[in-house]
Design a protein around this motif. Structure first.
Motif, short mmCIF file in Angstrom:
data_model
loop_
_atom_site.label_atom_id
_atom_site.label_comp_id
_atom_site.label_asym_id
_atom_site.label_seq_id
_atom_site.Cartn_x
_atom_site.Cartn_y
_atom_site.Cartn_z
N GLU A 38 0.86 -1.18 0.00
CA GLU A 38 0.00 0.00 0.00
C GLU A 38 0.89 1.22 0.00
N VAL A 39 1.01 1.87 -1.15
CA VAL A 39 1.84 3.06 -1.29
C VAL A 39 1.06 4.12 -2.04
N LYS A 40 1.47 5.36 -1.88
CA LYS A 40 0.82 6.46 -2.60
C LYS A 40 0.99 6.26 -4.10
N PHE A 41 0.04 6.80 -4.87
CA PHE A 41 0.00 6.48 -6.29
C PHE A 41 1.26 6.87 -7.06
N PRO A 42 1.88 8.02 -6.80
CA PRO A 42 3.10 8.32 -7.57
C PRO A 42 4.15 7.23 -7.47
N LEU A 43 4.34 6.68 -6.25
CA LEU A 43 5.31 5.60 -6.09
C LEU A 43 4.80 4.31 -6.73
N ALA A 44 3.49 4.05 -6.59
CA ALA A 44 2.92 2.87 -7.23
C ALA A 44 3.09 2.93 -8.75
N ALA A 45 2.89 4.11 -9.33
CA ALA A 45 3.07 4.26 -10.77
C ALA A 45 4.51 4.03 -11.17
N GLN A 46 5.44 4.48 -10.33
CA GLN A 46 6.86 4.23 -10.60
C GLN A 46 7.15 2.74 -10.59
N HIS A 47 6.58 2.01 -9.63
CA HIS A 47 6.77 0.57 -9.57
C HIS A 47 6.11 -0.14 -10.76
N LEU A 48 4.99 0.40 -11.23
CA LEU A 48 4.38 -0.15 -12.43
C LEU A 48 5.32 -0.01 -13.62
N ARG A 49 5.93 1.15 -13.73
CA ARG A 49 6.78 1.43 -14.88
C ARG A 49 8.07 0.63 -14.86
N ASP A 50 8.60 0.37 -13.65
CA ASP A 50 9.84 -0.41 -13.62
C ASP A 50 9.56 -1.91 -13.55
N GLY A 51 8.28 -2.29 -13.49
CA GLY A 51 7.92 -3.70 -13.56
C GLY A 51 7.95 -4.44 -12.25
N SER A 52 8.19 -3.74 -11.13
CA SER A 52 8.28 -4.45 -9.85
C SER A 52 6.92 -4.81 -9.27
N ILE A 53 5.83 -4.19 -9.76
CA ILE A 53 4.49 -4.65 -9.43
C ILE A 53 3.73 -4.91 -10.72
N ASP A 54 2.74 -5.80 -10.62
CA ASP A 54 1.98 -6.18 -11.82
C ASP A 54 0.88 -5.17 -12.15
N PHE A 55 0.13 -4.78 -11.13
CA PHE A 55 -0.90 -3.76 -11.36
C PHE A 55 -1.28 -3.11 -10.04
N VAL A 56 -1.99 -1.99 -10.15
CA VAL A 56 -2.44 -1.21 -9.00
C VAL A 56 -3.95 -1.28 -8.94
N VAL A 57 -4.50 -1.40 -7.73
CA VAL A 57 -5.96 -1.33 -7.56
C VAL A 57 -6.22 -0.13 -6.67
N SER A 58 -6.81 0.91 -7.24
CA SER A 58 -6.89 2.19 -6.54
C SER A 58 -8.00 3.04 -7.14
N HIS A 59 -8.29 4.16 -6.45
CA HIS A 59 -9.17 5.16 -7.03
C HIS A 59 -8.43 5.86 -8.16
N VAL A 60 -9.17 6.42 -9.08
CA VAL A 60 -8.58 7.14 -10.20
C VAL A 60 -9.01 8.60 -10.11
N LEU A 61 -8.04 9.48 -10.02
CA LEU A 61 -8.29 10.91 -9.97
C LEU A 61 -7.97 11.54 -11.33
N PRO A 62 -8.55 12.71 -11.61
CA PRO A 62 -8.25 13.37 -12.89
C PRO A 62 -6.76 13.58 -13.07
N ASP A 63 -6.30 13.34 -14.26
CA ASP A 63 -4.89 13.56 -14.63
C ASP A 63 -3.91 12.65 -13.89
N MET A 64 -4.41 11.57 -13.27
CA MET A 64 -3.50 10.65 -12.57
C MET A 64 -2.67 9.84 -13.54
N LEU A 65 -3.27 9.44 -14.64
CA LEU A 65 -2.63 8.47 -15.52
C LEU A 65 -1.88 9.17 -16.65
N GLY A 66 -0.65 8.73 -16.87
CA GLY A 66 0.08 9.19 -18.04
C GLY A 66 -0.33 8.39 -19.27
N ASP A 67 0.28 8.71 -20.39
CA ASP A 67 -0.06 8.02 -21.64
C ASP A 67 0.34 6.56 -21.62
#
Length: 297
Positions: free
Chosen positions: A126-155
């Motif tokens: 359980e980490v804040k989304f910026p760090l979770a997104a970083q882990h998504l990008r480097d492949g250390s986690i498979d996916f995130v289950v979280s609320h989605v806020l405006p402009d949270m997701l990059g391309d």
């Protein structure tokens, strides 16, 4: 670039020490140094510098670290997928989830998942989304289950909606503001939040006050975890925003909802993935279990 060079480079970047990386990889320190130098010569850039504080990545090194971690994690997933196709429902699944998910759909999803993959290795964070997104990008986690806020997701990220939930203001039983019916009555109260403001100005709390034409409360305590926020709201006059589903799961903490007349905004809870990522069959199965559990919300 060779796979072994990337493995050595990532180890040094994570350990911030050539000596520690050598111990981790069971190599000699000269061998580690030579591998990094060969990689730098191949790329024609300096990847890291050494100082009394340890190893520091250059701009080139920081960029390569993310890519290298992706490659190494994808290699692991490739090996595990081959084994899983052969019928071995093993391997590793790592997921970042919020407190709302942990106390609602995660337990039934886990029960369903274990029926098909009792030997799989699971890891929940359980980490804040910026760090979770970083882990998504480097492949250390498979996916995130979280609320989605405006402009949270990059391309490079996509979301798969699970369910929607609104939020409620919670306080300890007998709170002096328990009779409040309008948000304006709560602006001078002390609040706690686990949703950071620095990165998400359109957070649920910010949107709530902005919609009523009110400034954010002056006294907001940033909490790094749900447990800290729960401790504050149950033991002090601090107010907190919880999803309605989460509030229903913590009735034993003698909390009460402040029943505001105006409904608060709702958020979509979603599965967030790296675009074009190929999940292993085991990770796909766990995602399917979460989706099945969400239908019961």
């Amino acid at each position: 670039m060779k796979l072994q060079q990337l493995q050595v480079f990532v180890a040094v970047a994570e350990e911030k020490s050539l000596r520690a990386a050598a111990r981790r990889l069971d190599l000699t320190q000269p061998a580690v140094t030579r591998s990094v130098q060969e990689l730098e010569n191949d790329l024609g850039v300096v990847l890291m510098t050494r100082s009394v504080q340890g190893v520091e990545l250059t701009e080139y090194g920081a960029s390569l670290k993310t890519r290298a971690q992706q490659i190494l994690e994808d290699m692991r997933r490739a090996r595990e997928e081959i084994a899983q196709i052969k019928g071995e429902m093993r391997g590793k699944v790592c997921i970042s989830a919020t407190s709302t998910i942990a106390l609602t759909i995660l337990p039934p999803a886990l029960e369903q998942f274990r029926q098909a993959a009792p030997e799989a290795e699971l890891s929940f964070v359980e980490v804040k989304f910026p760090l979770a997104a970083q882990h998504l990008r480097d492949g250390s986690i498979d996916f995130v289950v979280s609320h989605v806020l405006p402009d949270m997701l990059g391309d490079d990220l996509i979301s798969l909606p699970l369910f929607s939930t609104d939020f409620v203001v919670m306080a300890r039983a007998g709170h002096p503001l328990s009779g409040a019916r309008h948000l304006a009555e709560l602006t001078e109260a002390q609040w706690s939040t686990t949703i950071p403001f620095g990165g998400f100005q359109h957070s649920i709390m910010g949107a709530m006050f902005e919609r009523e034409g009110l400034p954010l409360p002056r006294r907001i305590i940033q909490c790094s975890s749900f447990a800290i926020a729960l401790g504050l709201v149950s033991g002090t006059d601090t107010l907190v925003l919880f999803s309605r589903l989460l509030a229903q799961r913590i009735a034993g903490y003698q909390l009460q909802q402040i029943p505001l007349e105006n409904p608060l905004p709702a958020l979509e809870m979603s599965i967030i993935l790296r675009k074009n990522i190929l999940l292993t069959p085991v990770a796909q199965h766990f995602m399917g279990c979460l989706q099945a559990a969400a239908k019961g919300i």
